[in-house]
Scaffold this active site. Structure first.
Site, short mmCIF file in Angstrom:
data_model
loop_
_atom_site.label_atom_id
_atom_site.label_comp_id
_atom_site.label_asym_id
_atom_site.label_seq_id
_atom_site.Cartn_x
_atom_site.Cartn_y
_atom_site.Cartn_z
CE LYS A 149 -2.37 -1.20 4.17
NZ LYS A 149 -0.96 -0.88 3.98
CD GLU A 181 3.62 4.31 -2.12
OE1 GLU A 181 2.92 4.70 -1.17
OE2 GLU A 181 3.20 3.56 -3.01
CG LEU A 205 -1.62 2.58 0.23
CD1 LEU A 205 -2.44 1.50 -0.48
CD2 LEU A 205 -1.11 2.05 1.56
N1 PMP Z 1 2.58 3.52 1.10
C1 PMP Z 1 2.78 2.20 1.21
C2 PMP Z 1 3.38 1.48 0.06
C3 PMP Z 1 2.43 1.52 2.39
O1 PMP Z 1 2.63 0.19 2.49
C4 PMP Z 1 1.88 2.25 3.47
C5 PMP Z 1 1.53 1.58 4.77
N2 PMP Z 1 0.78 0.45 4.62
C6 PMP Z 1 1.69 3.63 3.31
C7 PMP Z 1 2.04 4.23 2.12
C8 PMP Z 1 1.10 4.46 4.41
O2 PMP Z 1 -0.29 4.24 4.50
P1 PMP Z 1 -1.04 4.42 5.91
O3 PMP Z 1 -0.75 5.82 6.36
O4 PMP Z 1 -2.47 4.23 5.56
O5 PMP Z 1 -0.49 3.39 6.82
#
Ligand code: PMP
Length: 285
Positions: A149, A181, A205
Site C-alpha cells: 500500500k 480492482e 491490494l
Molecule cells: N484496492 C485499492 C487499490 C485501494 O486503494 C483500497 C483502499 N485503500 C482497497 C483496495 C480497499 O482496501 P481496504 O478495504 O483495506 O480499505
C-alpha cells in the site's frame, strides 16, 4: 476547530505540521499508508490495518517505527484530539529524510510518521450507499506490486478523474482482459446468487474490508468465488459492489453506462453492507 496532526511523535495544529522537502515520501513516493475508518469514535478493523502496515513496510524494508500498542494509542489520541465520531484516520510512514536526493537510499534514517483525521459525519448512512455508484472500465496502468500500500497513487488518481470526466463515480481497472480492482477499492459482482471477486496476489491490494466481507459472507452461507472476471461478465451481472475502509460495502448500479438489474442497489450488496457495519461497530477498538 483546528485539525491536530501527528508528525514524528508531536501533535501539532495542521498549519504547524512540517516535513522536509528531502523526505523520500515527497521526492520518490517512498512510503506506505493506511486508512482506518472511525465509527462511534472507535477504530474499525484495526488489527487488519496494522498487520497490512507491517507487511507494506517489510516489503519496502522500512523499519516499523512503532509497536502495535503504540500505533493504537497514537490513533486513539488522533480520534480524541480531533473529536472524530465518524470519519477516517490516515497514517503515512515514509523512508524519511536522508538530507539530499539520490535513488539509492541511506540505511538507518528515521522513518517519517504522519497521521491526520478526516471527519465524515454520516459515513455509515451515506446517500451514495442508498443510491449506489456508477463505474466505467479503464486500463490498469499501475506498477506490479499493488499488494504493497504505497503512496504512489497517480495512476488511480488519473483513472478516478477520467471516470468523473465521463460522468461516472469511479473506475474499475482492467489488465489482460480481466478486472483487477477499483481505483481505491476491491471490485465484486454477483451473478445467479454467486459472489465473485478477484483472488489475492501481487495484482491487487489485499483489502481489509474485503477480508471481513469474505468472512461474513461465509458465515451467512453465501458462496464467494475468488477469481478474475471480465468486463462482459461485470456488465451482465445481477449486482455489483466495491469494498474499502472508507466506503465499507458500496453498491454499484451502473457499469459502462449500462444499468445493472433495476438500477437500484441489489439485495446481496445491501445485506453485506448491513452485516459488515454491524460487525465493524461490534469489533471496533
Ligand atoms: N484496492 C485499492 C487499490 C485501494 O486503494 C483500497 C483502499 N485503500 C482497497 C483496495 C480497499 O482496501 P481496504 O478495504 O483495506 O480499505
Amino acid at each position: 476547530m483546528t485539525r491536530i496532526v501527528h508528525v514524528n511523535g508531536d501533535e501539532l495544529a495542521e498549519d504547524q505540521a512540517k516535513v522536509s522537502v528531502f523526505d523520500r515520501g515527497f521526492l520518490m513516493a517512498d512510503g506506505v499508508y493506511e486508512v482506518t475508518s472511525v465509527l462511534g469514535g472507535k477504530l474499525v478493523d484495526f488489527p487488519g490495518h496494522l498487520a497490512r502496515l507491517g507487511r507494506s513496510l517489510g516489503a519496502l524494508k522500512i523499519a516499523n517505527p512503532h509497536t502495535d500498542e503504540e500505533w493504537l494509542a497514537i490513533h486513539r489520541r488522533m480520534v480524541e484530539s480531533n473529536g472524530i465520531d465518524e470519519g477516517l484516520v490516515y497514517l503515512q510512514v515514509t523512508r524519511g529524510n536522508p538530507g539530499d536526493r539520490d535513488f539509492a537510499w541511506v540505511e538507518g534514517v528515521a522513518p517519517t510518521v504522519v497521521l491526520f483525521t478526516q471527519s465524515k459525519p454520516g459515513l455509515a448512512d451515506s446517500p451514495q450507499a442508498r443510491d449506489g455508484i456508477r463505474v466505467i472500465m479503464l486500463p490498469d496502468l499501475r506498477w506490479r506490486r499493488r499488494d504493497i500500500k504505497t503512496v504512489q497513487l497517480l495512476a488511480p488518481s488519473l483513472a478516478k478523474m477520467e471516470a468523473k470526466a465521463q460522468g461516472a463515480d469511479d473506475a474499475w481497472l482492467i489488465e489482460e482482459g480481466v478486472i483487477t480492482e477499483g481505483t481505491s477499492n476491491n471490485a465484486w459482482i454477483v451473478k445467479d446468487g454467486r459472489i465473485v471477486t478477484r483472488g489475492l496476489s501481487t495484482d491487487i491490494l489485499h483489502g481489509i474490508t474485503r477480508a471481513a466481507v469474505m468472512r461474513l459472507a461465509a458465515e451467512a452461507q453465501m458462496t464467494v468465488e475468488e477469481r478474475g472476471f471480465t468486463p462482459e461478465e461485470a456488465r451482465a451481472a445481477d449486482e455489483a459492489f466495491v469494498t474499502s475502509a472508507s466506503a465499507f460495502v458500496m453498491p454499484v448500479v451502473e457499469i459502462d453506462g449500462a444499468r445493472l438489474g433495476d438500477g437500484r442497489p441489489g439485495p446481496v450488496a445491501r445485506r453485506l453492507r448491513e452485516i459488515y457495519l454491524e460487525d465493524a461497530r461490534a469489533s471496533a477498538l
